[in-house]
Each structure stands twice: as structure tokens, then as C-alpha cells.
Write an enzyme that holds these catalytic residues in place. Sequence first.
Site, PDB file in Angstrom:
ATOM      1  N   LYS A 283     -14.374  -0.108  -4.127  1.00 46.87           N
ATOM      2  CA  LYS A 283     -14.452  -1.566  -4.236  1.00 46.87           C
ATOM      3  C   LYS A 283     -15.717  -2.061  -3.529  1.00 46.87           C
ATOM      4  O   LYS A 283     -16.027  -1.624  -2.427  1.00 46.87           O
ATOM      5  CB  LYS A 283     -13.189  -2.179  -3.608  1.00 46.87           C
ATOM      6  N   GLU A 366       6.274 -11.020  -6.101  1.00 46.97           N
ATOM      7  CA  GLU A 366       6.815 -12.277  -5.597  1.00 46.97           C
ATOM      8  C   GLU A 366       8.329 -12.364  -5.768  1.00 46.97           C
ATOM      9  O   GLU A 366       9.040 -12.840  -4.869  1.00 46.97           O
ATOM     10  CB  GLU A 366       6.130 -13.467  -6.278  1.00 46.97           C
ATOM     11  N   ARG A 394       6.542 -16.731 -10.297  1.00 47.32           N
ATOM     12  CA  ARG A 394       7.097 -15.406 -10.600  1.00 47.32           C
ATOM     13  C   ARG A 394       8.469 -15.182  -9.970  1.00 47.32           C
ATOM     14  O   ARG A 394       9.197 -14.298 -10.379  1.00 47.32           O
ATOM     15  CB  ARG A 394       6.146 -14.323 -10.054  1.00 47.32           C
TER      16      ARG A 394
HETATM   17  C1  LIG Z   1       1.119 -12.704  -9.447  1.00 45.49           C
HETATM   18  C2  LIG Z   1      -0.123 -12.658  -8.625  1.00 45.49           C
HETATM   19  N1  LIG Z   1      -0.023 -12.560  -7.281  1.00 45.49           N
HETATM   20  C3  LIG Z   1      -1.146 -12.512  -6.530  1.00 45.49           C
HETATM   21  C4  LIG Z   1      -2.380 -12.561  -7.099  1.00 45.49           C
HETATM   22  C5  LIG Z   1      -3.636 -12.594  -6.248  1.00 45.49           C
HETATM   23  N2  LIG Z   1      -4.488 -11.417  -6.449  1.00 45.49           N
HETATM   24  C6  LIG Z   1      -5.582 -11.474  -7.220  1.00 45.49           C
HETATM   25  S1  LIG Z   1      -6.392 -10.018  -7.287  1.00 45.49           S
HETATM   26  C7  LIG Z   1      -5.287  -9.294  -6.256  1.00 45.49           C
HETATM   27  C8  LIG Z   1      -5.462  -7.863  -5.858  1.00 45.49           C
HETATM   28  C9  LIG Z   1      -5.545  -6.981  -7.048  1.00 45.49           C
HETATM   29  O1  LIG Z   1      -5.817  -5.681  -6.636  1.00 45.49           O
HETATM   30  P1  LIG Z   1      -6.229  -4.606  -7.703  1.00 45.49           P
HETATM   31  O2  LIG Z   1      -5.389  -4.760  -8.906  1.00 45.49           O
HETATM   32  O3  LIG Z   1      -6.210  -3.281  -7.049  1.00 45.49           O
HETATM   33  O4  LIG Z   1      -7.689  -5.024  -8.110  1.00 45.49           O
HETATM   34  P2  LIG Z   1      -9.043  -4.893  -7.242  1.00 45.49           P
HETATM   35  O5  LIG Z   1      -9.388  -6.289  -6.842  1.00 45.49           O
HETATM   36  O6  LIG Z   1      -8.800  -4.001  -6.077  1.00 45.49           O
HETATM   37  O7  LIG Z   1     -10.030  -4.331  -8.186  1.00 45.49           O
HETATM   38  C10 LIG Z   1      -4.292 -10.189  -5.864  1.00 45.49           C
HETATM   39  C11 LIG Z   1      -3.197  -9.900  -4.950  1.00 45.49           C
HETATM   40  C12 LIG Z   1      -2.435 -12.677  -8.507  1.00 45.49           C
HETATM   41  N3  LIG Z   1      -3.604 -12.769  -9.154  1.00 45.49           N
HETATM   42  N4  LIG Z   1      -1.310 -12.705  -9.233  1.00 45.49           N
END
Ligand SMILES: Cc1ncc(C[n+]2csc(CCOP(=O)(O)OP(=O)(O)O)c2C)c(N)n1
Length: 619
Positions: A283, A366, A394
Site C-alpha cells: 500500500k 457493521e 449496513r
Molecule cells: C461498509 C463500509 N465500511 C467502511 C468503509 C470505509 N473504508 C473505505 S476503504 C476501507 C479499507 C479497505 O481496505 P482494503 O479493501 O484492503 O483496500 P486498501 O485500501 O487496503 O487497498 C474502509 C474501511 C467502507 N467504504 N464501506
Amino acid sequence: MTEGTVLSRVRFPQDVKTLSEEELVTLCAEIREFLVQSVSQTGGHLASNLGAVEITVGLHRVFDCPVDNIIFDVGHQSYVHKMLTGRRERFSTLRQLDGLSGFQRPDEGPYDPFITGHASNSVSAALGMARARTLEGRHNEVVCVIGDGALTGGMAYEALNDAGQSGEKLIVVFNDNEMSIGKNVGAIAKRLSRMRSKPLYLTLKTRTKSFLSHLPGGRGMIRFVSRVKAMLRTAILKETIFELLGFRYLGPVDGNDIASVCALLEEARSYRGPVVVHFKTVKGRGYHPSETAPREYHGVSPFDPVTGKLAPAQKTFSDVLGSELLRLAQDDERICAVTAAMEEGTGLREFSTRWPSRFFDVGIAEGHAVAMASGMASQGMKPVFAVYSSFLQRGYDQLIHDVAIAGNHVVFAVDRAGLVGADGETHQGAFDVPYLLSVPGMRLLAPSSFAELESALRKALYLEHGPVAIRFPRGGEKGYTEDRFDAPEVLLREGGDVTLAGYGIMVNELLAAAELLAAQGVSAEIVKLNDLTEEEHAELFASCAKTGRLVVVEDCCAGGCLGERLSAALLRIGLVPAFRTVNLGQRFIPHGKVEELYRRYGLDPQGIADRVLEIMKDD
Ligand SMILES: Cc1ncc(C[n+]2csc(CCOP(=O)(O)OP(=O)(O)O)c2C)c(N)n1
């Protein structure tokens, strides 16, 4: 900056297919440079995109968009995809009003097949598309790209479980960087990272791969070697979770090495049924500040690209929630904090280090968080689930079924309520008021200042029983900084011509609107509502009886808003003032700065004043 570069020659996916392997490497470097420059101007999700450059370039090399469908889970890492699908020139408008969205949006063109923003739905959407394709006898590919963070969400497993037995051709690209926004959590993440570290399963060394790929038939040899590796892995490590669910599993492979990415994607393309392709990525890759601090560069405001220095953070409502909870937890061991992968965003970072045994990050889950918190509450603990308004959508069934019916005392700190700005439709906190007000037994508090948020939290924890939600906005307080939270509603300003009612951060707009009206000789009375569930409205009704006019101003959608409830309550007692509501309407609010959106949808002081003048004319 792109003139004469490889990037300048690449506007659409077919351009990626014409490049040499060396040019692909150059393209990836140039994309990173572009991303850093561009996001430093507009703000946005930087680290996730930097890590996904090779995966995205590889996808457009191997697949044929828009005939083939590619869905990016969450969509916050779809910037490179946008750059390669005709939208690079519009990057200066990213996340700005009427500009490019920071997520996939079908209304931006055929390359975004599905709306994205909330995590863990991509496998479901992709499977649906694959089924439609099969039913219609088409032969296009359907691919979804999902991160290890998004893979903590239960919905992803429901979809994998369904897809695994479906026999549908579906390619799940697993982008594993061991990070959610912060460090990823959960047993599956742990197991996957253990698997990645076994020397036997590490990818072919880059040099071997590029050596092989230059030999005649070398790509076939790469495929053969990865197949043997997969067999060895299965023999020694048993099946991966994906294989247990019925997928063919390929990888893990270095997802920041473009040759490996292309080779594995080609292999995946050659299979018939559902396949998972596991890429290990870094990342924030390729930009030192974000590579060393990916959490800080997950989502950024504009910054200096040379130094990487981020703007100093302003104090926010989330910070206040976190610090007051920390303070209260000192004296009360029953207080626990729960987050669904949003430790940083909800202000709980300090809590997590000070009280690690009472801090629970459950992953992007959630619904589970709500039910889990209710389980804790049923045993006498005092859980506070800090969650963004749009993500709590959610957990709506759990809110009703697991919390409210039994009346368990769970506190919901509903952050990002109202407009959030640049994240747009999927993230605007427009629905919490109706969905919370409709739950029997729920208390809904709406503080307007930092001090009131502290009071609301104490009230929720110690003066209330059953479920209590406190809604508060993104960012910091404005001109109103008082603490007048000791009554369900308070008279903020006296006037004789019209009653303005509102709550939360909107109180600032009401105060400014009253000033504008005063300049035009209209005297507005302001009633601030603290407890939106309170049914006694002595102050408000007395004011309406006096002025004969009521305007209710809210940063929530129209259907089921407080204004509707108040109008029904007024009718019940036979008080019928001239009445208007000012709210977000029955529409989805796009991205843009909050102030711009207030202006566009009439929630700014001028818009409110205009509405008042309109009902004065009705007389
Ligand atoms: C239902 C929901 N909860 C929380 C989020 C906030 N959120 C956006 S990106 C993320 C992390 C995602 O991690 P990953 O899938 O590993 O992607 P990366 O950013 O590491 O590439 C979160 C928690 C969201 N978008 N949707």
C-alpha cells in the site's frame, strides 16, 4: 507533465495492449507520478491507488473493457482505472462539484459497470453480472478487485459461498496489502499473511519470470510453474479458504510486478469457473511518504507533493468523541469502544492504545458490530459503537432485531451525519434521521457543538436506557460553541415573525439566516432541537403559536425527516402554522464541498432566508 511520456500515449485500454513490456514498467512509474501530483492538488485516496497500479494496468492489458466488466470493491482504488479509460484529463476535477467521482460510477461511462463506495459488495455484484451474461449467452469476462480489508466484510463471504458453487466464470482479484485503512484485523487476514510468508509459496523471483517471459513459450512455462506451486501448496498447507468455497486459487504473486501480474491474469482468464487470483501488494507503493505511512495517506486532503507534508489536522467532532470516551472510560470499566475498521476516522486511536482490552475493531462488519455490541450490553457492559452514518445502514436489521427489541443499552456514536462532501452519494449521511427515528425505543440526540457532544455522550451513557444514537457531523464545530444540552429543546433566539427549527450543525445556518432576515426586517425565532425523539415540544409549539409560521431545517433526506413528524404532531394538536421544510430532498447528493452543496440545495443561510420570505408572501 505527461507530454512525450508513455502515459501521454495511453488514453484507453487498447493503448495499454500495444505497449512493450518495458513500456509497461515505465507506464506504471509515470502513473504513480501523475497520481501523486494530481491527488496532492485535489485530495483523495492515494495509498490504495499507488498499491494497485500494476494490477490495474495488468487488467487492462489482459481484459477488454468495457465488454469485460471490472468492479473495484469500495472503488476508492479505481483512479488508475479511470486514468486508463479516457478520464485522465479530468483528474483536476476529482471529487470536486460536478467533477469526476472518487469511486466508480456508471454515469461516468461504460467502463464503470457498477456503483461503488461501500465495502465488500463487489463479489455479489460481479456474480450477478456473470449470471446475467450466462443467461443472455454472452461470453464477456467479469472481474472484481477486492482488498484484504474489504474481505473482512461478511457480505463478501456470502457471495464467495454462492459463487463457488455456481460454476460461473468469475475472476476475483484479491489485492492483499495487509492493510485496511489501518492494520487489517481478523483471523482470515492473519491466516493469509502466514500463508504469504512461507518461502515455498512466494512468487517466482522477478528475474526468473522476466527471463522466462522472454523465451519462446516462456509464458506457458510461467503458467506451468505456478500450477505446480499451487499443487505443492495445497499438498502442504491444505486448501485455502477460497478453495474450500469452490474457487480455483492462483497465487500469491507479487502484485507490484507487472510481468507477474499479466501472466497470472492471463492464466486466470483461461479457466472456466470461478477463480481467485491472489496478489501481494504494498500500500502506498512508490512514493516514500505514503509507502512508510500508508494509514496517513489512505485518504488525504491536498498536500505538498515534494515534501509529502500533510496539512495539520483541525479538531473534529470525532476527536471530541474519542477524548471524552477515553476520559469516561477511566472511571468506568464497563465502557467499551467498538469500531468497524474506522479506528482513525472515528477518533478512537488513543482509546485503542490506552484501553486495548476494551477496544474492539471487528473489521468492515457493521452488522456484526451492532449485534456484538448488543451482546456486550446484555451482559452489563456499556458499548459505544462509533460508526459513520452511511455505514450504519449496513447494520439496520441488527439495530432493530438484536438491539432495539430487547432494549439493550448500546450507544451509537453516529459520525459523518449530514453531508460529508467529497466522497459523494455513497457516503453522505442523509438517511440516519429517518432510519433511527423509525426504531421504537431509540433515543436520537443531535449536539451542535463540541461541548454538547460531550454532554450528549454522558447523557447517553448514564441518563438513558436502551439504544441511544448521537448524530454529529464530519469536521469541526462552527460559530455555535455553547453547551445548551440540558433540555430536549431550547430557544436560541427570540423573534416574532417566523419560527426556525433545526438541530446539530445546521443551527449555525439558522443563526446566519436569522441575521439575513433581520436585515430585511423579518424577526426569526430559533428553536434548537437536542433530542429528536422527544415528543413533547412545549417550546416549539409555543413559538409556532406566537409566530404562525414554521420552517424546519435539516441535513437529512426528505422522506421520514423530523419536519414530517413535527407537521403531523402540530396537526394532532390542531395548530396549523404556515409550514415549510428545508432538507436534502428525495435525491442522492453528489460530491462537492459541503458549503457548495448547502448552497446548491438551499440549506445555506440565503436558501433558508429565501424559504422564509416565500412563506411570508403566502400570507
Ligand atoms: C461498509 C463500509 N465500511 C467502511 C468503509 C470505509 N473504508 C473505505 S476503504 C476501507 C479499507 C479497505 O481496505 P482494503 O479493501 O484492503 O483496500 P486498501 O485500501 O487496503 O487497498 C474502509 C474501511 C467502507 N467504504 N464501506
